[in-house]
Design an enzyme around this catalytic site. Structure first.
Site, mmCIF file in Angstrom:
data_model
loop_
_atom_site.group_PDB
_atom_site.id
_atom_site.type_symbol
_atom_site.label_atom_id
_atom_site.label_comp_id
_atom_site.label_asym_id
_atom_site.label_seq_id
_atom_site.Cartn_x
_atom_site.Cartn_y
_atom_site.Cartn_z
ATOM 1 N N GLN A 1 29.819 37.736 39.403
ATOM 2 C CA GLN A 1 29.434 36.653 40.316
ATOM 3 C C GLN A 1 29.164 35.366 39.531
ATOM 4 O O GLN A 1 28.403 35.353 38.568
ATOM 5 C CB GLN A 1 28.178 37.066 41.114
ATOM 6 C CG GLN A 1 27.718 36.045 42.131
ATOM 7 C CD GLN A 1 28.749 35.807 43.247
ATOM 8 O OE1 GLN A 1 29.388 36.734 43.728
ATOM 9 N NE2 GLN A 1 28.916 34.552 43.642
ATOM 10 N N LYS B 1 28.930 40.709 49.968
ATOM 11 C CA LYS B 1 30.123 41.379 49.441
ATOM 12 C C LYS B 1 29.901 42.893 49.382
ATOM 13 O O LYS B 1 30.772 43.671 49.776
ATOM 14 C CB LYS B 1 30.469 40.832 48.045
ATOM 15 C CG LYS B 1 31.034 39.414 48.082
ATOM 16 C CD LYS B 1 31.171 38.823 46.688
ATOM 17 C CE LYS B 1 31.569 37.356 46.744
ATOM 18 N NZ LYS B 1 31.605 36.701 45.426
ATOM 19 N N ASP C 1 38.928 39.087 41.581
ATOM 20 C CA ASP C 1 38.718 37.677 41.940
ATOM 21 C C ASP C 1 39.972 36.847 41.655
ATOM 22 O O ASP C 1 40.061 35.694 42.082
ATOM 23 C CB ASP C 1 37.535 37.091 41.149
ATOM 24 C CG ASP C 1 36.250 37.083 41.975
ATOM 25 O OD1 ASP C 1 36.348 37.033 43.224
ATOM 26 O OD2 ASP C 1 35.159 37.112 41.381
#
Ligand code: NDP
Length: 287
Positions: free
Chosen positions: A96, A52, A119
């Site tokens: 994460q 990412k 997200d």
């Protein structure tokens, strides 16, 4: 059979987003910023975060990663998120997952400002998706729809079957497929571990979305001839990474299929960049 190349499509999208960023930065606007928080030392999470970071930086997004020990406390994690919430040069915050077991994931995700929730996991954004309001959408389902759209595959009016009802893949995908609009309008069935007659549901699907996490669980007997199969599963086996579909067994039975790796995974990362750009443009007052 059409191979839905997520890797090539994601690269194209990443280039388009990079062009958008470059154009706006040339006009004197600040670059987008993304805060990435990684707690613990799960090797898969390490790889995801590195991928990412690399993709974001390649697109022109400034990435600030905090690597925290597995022993980090909930209070320390919340304080870090609060700091990122306050910073004007941070447009997106990514925690994460999975977090170490002693941490409260829901509380962490709730503490991210919805307009920085790249997200798309915050209840505010989940509610917006449910109601069909604009907001930041979860990256994996968004990437799936984008991939289908780029290949001109429309689910409108078709039977879409999703196997897996997680909050990050199955449930939001079901909502997106069912909503009115150019990439929706499907007739959606959402299956899970308690579904009876799973094979029957799958064999009925014009579009079959697999998000279970079981290697090669879906073989020929589960697939309708001419179906489009989107395999979200990422399974690490002694033979390497594979999806939930038995790709070699079913590929010639499908009209289109995503490979694993190289299908949905790269699209997920491209959508993270897209969401960060969306949040950045909103913070700059451009949309
Ligand atoms: P979860 O473990 O959260 O959910 C799995 C789902 O599969 C659950 O709804 C579960 O049902 C269902 N399930 C389990 N066993 C069966 C069965 N025998 N029959 C029918 N349904 C079953 O997984 P995620 O959604 O987080 O991830 C799914 C897969 O996708 C994983 O391999 C993951 O690595 C991958 N993934 C890939 C991404 C990408 O970018 N390509 C992004 C995110 C995930 P129940 O709810 O009843 O337990």
């Amino acid at each position: 059979m059409l191979l839905l190349d997520g890797k090539a499509t994601a690269l194209k999208i990443r280039q388009e987003l990079k062009d958008t960023i470059t154009t706006l930065c040339h006009k004197g606007l600040r670059a987008p910023g993304l805060a990435v928080i990684l707690a613990g030392n799960d090797p898969a999470s390490e790889i995801y975060v590195r991928n990412k970071e690399k993709a974001c930086e390649g697109a022109g997004i400034r990435t600030i990663t905090s690597r925290l020990p597995a022993t980090v406390s909930q209070a320390e994690l919340l304080a870090l998120i609060a700091k990122a919430n306050q910073r004007n040069d941070i447009d997106g915050i990514l925690v994460q997952l999975p977090l170490p077991a002693h941490l409260d994931t829901a509380e962490c995700l709730l503490s991210i400002l919805p307009d920085k929730d790249v997200d798309g996991f915050h209840p505010d954004n989940a509610g917006r998706l449910l109601l069909g309001l604009p907001g930041l959408r979860p990256c994996t389902p968004q990437g799936i729809l984008e991939l289908l759209a780029r290949y001109g595959l429309a689910c409108a009016g078709k039977r879409a079957v999703i196997v897996g009802r997680s909050n990050i893949v199955g449930k939001p995908l079901a909502l997106m497929l069912a909503q009115p609009g150019p990439v929706g309008n499907a007739t959606v069935t959402l299956c899970h571990s308690q579904s009876e007659d799973l094979a029957d549901h799958c064999r009925n699907a014009d579009f079959l979305f697999l998000a279970v996490g079981r290697p090669k669980m879906f073989g020929r007997e589960m697939i309708k001839t001419g179906a489009c199969v989107v395999d979200v599963g990422i399974n690490r086996t002694p033979e390497g990474i594979c999806g939930d579909a038995d790709f070699e067994a079913i590929k010639n039975q499908t009209c289109a299929i995503t490979p694993v790796p190289g299908g949905v995974g790269p699209m997920t990362i491209a959508m993270l960049i897209k969401n960060t750009v969306q949040a950045w443009q909103a913070h700059l007052g451009l949309c």
